[in-house]
Design a protein around this motif. Sequence first.
Motif, PDB file in Angstrom:
ATOM      1  N   SER A  67       2.753   2.624  -9.103  1.00 38.44           N
ATOM      2  CA  SER A  67       1.984   3.749  -8.569  1.00 38.44           C
ATOM      3  C   SER A  67       1.893   4.878  -9.583  1.00 38.44           C
ATOM      4  O   SER A  67       0.826   5.492  -9.747  1.00 38.44           O
ATOM      5  CB  SER A  67       2.632   4.266  -7.278  1.00 38.44           C
ATOM      6  OG  SER A  67       2.467   3.350  -6.225  1.00 38.44           O
ATOM      7  N   THR A 102     -11.956   2.815   3.487  1.00 42.63           N
ATOM      8  CA  THR A 102     -12.487   1.453   3.567  1.00 42.63           C
ATOM      9  C   THR A 102     -13.934   1.385   3.087  1.00 42.63           C
ATOM     10  O   THR A 102     -14.355   0.386   2.507  1.00 42.63           O
ATOM     11  CB  THR A 102     -12.404   0.929   5.011  1.00 42.63           C
ATOM     12  OG1 THR A 102     -12.961   1.912   5.908  1.00 42.63           O
ATOM     13  CG2 THR A 102     -10.958   0.656   5.411  1.00 42.63           C
ATOM     14  N   ALA A 151      -6.841  -0.889  -8.921  1.00 47.63           N
ATOM     15  CA  ALA A 151      -6.169   0.249  -8.293  1.00 47.63           C
ATOM     16  C   ALA A 151      -6.471   1.538  -9.044  1.00 47.63           C
ATOM     17  O   ALA A 151      -6.633   2.605  -8.438  1.00 47.63           O
ATOM     18  CB  ALA A 151      -4.665   0.002  -8.237  1.00 47.63           C
ATOM     19  N   PHE A 174      -4.553   4.479  -0.535  1.00 50.23           N
ATOM     20  CA  PHE A 174      -4.178   3.248   0.170  1.00 50.23           C
ATOM     21  C   PHE A 174      -5.368   2.330   0.465  1.00 50.23           C
ATOM     22  O   PHE A 174      -5.448   1.220  -0.040  1.00 50.23           O
ATOM     23  CB  PHE A 174      -3.467   3.597   1.481  1.00 50.23           C
ATOM     24  CG  PHE A 174      -3.187   2.405   2.363  1.00 50.23           C
ATOM     25  CD1 PHE A 174      -2.208   1.482   2.003  1.00 50.23           C
ATOM     26  CD2 PHE A 174      -3.893   2.205   3.529  1.00 50.23           C
ATOM     27  CE1 PHE A 174      -1.942   0.380   2.804  1.00 50.23           C
ATOM     28  CE2 PHE A 174      -3.636   1.103   4.336  1.00 50.23           C
ATOM     29  CZ  PHE A 174      -2.666   0.196   3.975  1.00 50.23           C
ATOM     30  N   THR A 206      -7.672   1.053  -2.433  1.00 49.61           N
ATOM     31  CA  THR A 206      -6.824   0.255  -3.331  1.00 49.61           C
ATOM     32  C   THR A 206      -6.524  -1.107  -2.724  1.00 49.61           C
ATOM     33  O   THR A 206      -6.578  -2.136  -3.411  1.00 49.61           O
ATOM     34  CB  THR A 206      -5.500   0.994  -3.605  1.00 49.61           C
ATOM     35  OG1 THR A 206      -5.786   2.223  -4.270  1.00 49.61           O
ATOM     36  CG2 THR A 206      -4.582   0.158  -4.489  1.00 49.61           C
ATOM     37  N   LEU A 207      -6.211  -1.123  -1.440  1.00 51.19           N
ATOM     38  CA  LEU A 207      -5.899  -2.384  -0.768  1.00 51.19           C
ATOM     39  C   LEU A 207      -7.084  -3.338  -0.800  1.00 51.19           C
ATOM     40  O   LEU A 207      -6.918  -4.551  -0.973  1.00 51.19           O
ATOM     41  CB  LEU A 207      -5.490  -2.105   0.682  1.00 51.19           C
ATOM     42  CG  LEU A 207      -5.050  -3.304   1.518  1.00 51.19           C
ATOM     43  CD1 LEU A 207      -3.791  -3.938   0.925  1.00 51.19           C
ATOM     44  CD2 LEU A 207      -4.793  -2.889   2.962  1.00 51.19           C
ATOM     45  N   ASN A 236      -2.693  -6.592  -2.419  1.00 51.69           N
ATOM     46  CA  ASN A 236      -1.306  -6.171  -2.228  1.00 51.69           C
ATOM     47  C   ASN A 236      -0.380  -7.280  -2.733  1.00 51.69           C
ATOM     48  O   ASN A 236       0.324  -7.931  -1.967  1.00 51.69           O
ATOM     49  CB  ASN A 236      -1.058  -5.878  -0.741  1.00 51.69           C
ATOM     50  CG  ASN A 236       0.361  -5.413  -0.473  1.00 51.69           C
ATOM     51  OD1 ASN A 236       0.947  -4.694  -1.270  1.00 51.69           O
ATOM     52  ND2 ASN A 236       0.920  -5.851   0.642  1.00 51.69           N
ATOM     53  N   GLN A 242       0.913  -4.137  -5.938  1.00 52.33           N
ATOM     54  CA  GLN A 242       1.483  -3.445  -4.781  1.00 52.33           C
ATOM     55  C   GLN A 242       1.947  -2.038  -5.160  1.00 52.33           C
ATOM     56  O   GLN A 242       2.954  -1.856  -5.833  1.00 52.33           O
ATOM     57  CB  GLN A 242       2.651  -4.235  -4.195  1.00 52.33           C
ATOM     58  CG  GLN A 242       3.169  -3.666  -2.879  1.00 52.33           C
ATOM     59  CD  GLN A 242       4.320  -4.480  -2.310  1.00 52.33           C
ATOM     60  OE1 GLN A 242       5.415  -4.461  -2.852  1.00 52.33           O
ATOM     61  NE2 GLN A 242       4.058  -5.201  -1.233  1.00 52.33           N
ATOM     62  N   THR A 243       1.208  -1.042  -4.710  1.00 52.08           N
ATOM     63  CA  THR A 243       1.561   0.351  -4.963  1.00 52.08           C
ATOM     64  C   THR A 243       2.425   0.877  -3.816  1.00 52.08           C
ATOM     65  O   THR A 243       2.661   0.172  -2.831  1.00 52.08           O
ATOM     66  CB  THR A 243       0.296   1.209  -5.110  1.00 52.08           C
ATOM     67  OG1 THR A 243      -0.495   1.081  -3.918  1.00 52.08           O
ATOM     68  CG2 THR A 243      -0.523   0.776  -6.310  1.00 52.08           C
ATOM     69  N   THR A 259       0.867   0.760  -0.145  1.00 51.13           N
ATOM     70  CA  THR A 259       0.762  -0.596   0.393  1.00 51.13           C
ATOM     71  C   THR A 259       2.140  -1.216   0.611  1.00 51.13           C
ATOM     72  O   THR A 259       2.345  -1.977   1.551  1.00 51.13           O
ATOM     73  CB  THR A 259      -0.067  -1.501  -0.543  1.00 51.13           C
ATOM     74  OG1 THR A 259       0.492  -1.467  -1.865  1.00 51.13           O
ATOM     75  CG2 THR A 259      -1.508  -1.040  -0.605  1.00 51.13           C
ATOM     76  N   TYR A 261       3.409   0.043   3.881  1.00 57.48           N
ATOM     77  CA  TYR A 261       2.720  -0.655   4.972  1.00 57.48           C
ATOM     78  C   TYR A 261       3.340  -2.027   5.230  1.00 57.48           C
ATOM     79  O   TYR A 261       3.609  -2.397   6.375  1.00 57.48           O
ATOM     80  CB  TYR A 261       1.237  -0.802   4.616  1.00 57.48           C
ATOM     81  CG  TYR A 261       0.428  -1.592   5.610  1.00 57.48           C
ATOM     82  CD1 TYR A 261       0.033  -1.030   6.810  1.00 57.48           C
ATOM     83  CD2 TYR A 261       0.060  -2.921   5.339  1.00 57.48           C
ATOM     84  CE1 TYR A 261      -0.713  -1.757   7.728  1.00 57.48           C
ATOM     85  CE2 TYR A 261      -0.684  -3.646   6.245  1.00 57.48           C
ATOM     86  CZ  TYR A 261      -1.063  -3.062   7.443  1.00 57.48           C
ATOM     87  OH  TYR A 261      -1.787  -3.781   8.348  1.00 57.48           O
ATOM     88  N   VAL A 262       3.596  -2.762   4.150  1.00 54.37           N
ATOM     89  CA  VAL A 262       4.191  -4.094   4.284  1.00 54.37           C
ATOM     90  C   VAL A 262       5.611  -4.007   4.833  1.00 54.37           C
ATOM     91  O   VAL A 262       6.019  -4.810   5.684  1.00 54.37           O
ATOM     92  CB  VAL A 262       4.175  -4.835   2.929  1.00 54.37           C
ATOM     93  CG1 VAL A 262       4.993  -6.113   3.001  1.00 54.37           C
ATOM     94  CG2 VAL A 262       2.752  -5.147   2.512  1.00 54.37           C
TER      95      VAL A 262
END
Length: 226
Positions: free
Chosen positions: A20, A66, A101, A170, A173-174, A179, A185-186, A189, A192-193
């Motif tokens: 990140s 989005t 990203a 987020f 980037t996703l 991810n 994977q930042t 994300t 979130y996971v």
Amino acid sequence: MALLFSNITTAEFLTPILLSLRVAVIALAIVVVSATVIAKFMAHARFKGKIIVETFLMLPLVLPPTVVGFLLIIIFGSNGFAGEIIRMVFNETVMFTWYGAVIASSVVAFPLMYQSAKAGFLSVDKDIENAARVDGAGEFQVFMRVTIPMAATSLVTGALLSFARAIGEFGATLMIAGNIPGRTQTLPTAIYVAMQGNNMILAWAWVITIIVISFVMLLFVRLKSQ
């Protein structure tokens, strides 16, 4: 590998943070240069359709992430015009890479830098710039030695806000980078996971990290503006 918390390795914790930071720093460099140059031109430019152009430049600030991600896929995807150029030149794609990203973070952070830079340039006394020209300074010298120093507070504020926005990106980037742990994977994300997997210790560790980074950035902005 060293254990940071129970069942959490240092590498597992640091990997999305370091990615990140790398993404945010590169995005910041892109945004500072591009937004500063464009803002300098737009600050005093007079042409038909200027308000349309500026609205377009500020659009990522209000669009849902989005939607930004969708448009980036259309542009940089395998069938997009930019995606095809990148594939022909570099023989690879930016989709599902950390470069994607960087692109997403740059796009969403650009309006903050542009807005601050333009405000800074508008606040510069034109008489001082003209005096430097009378003394024999060229336009580049005036820009670097007079305009930039006088607008420095606004430029620094914009840069810090852009960095904070980039590191917290987020949605876009996703969509464009995916991810992939260890690759794309930042921090957002990863949080979130971790939440999805009910790994609350790791999620809290990352949440606290990004809160601290964002708090420090905003605190510095507040101190600079006083």
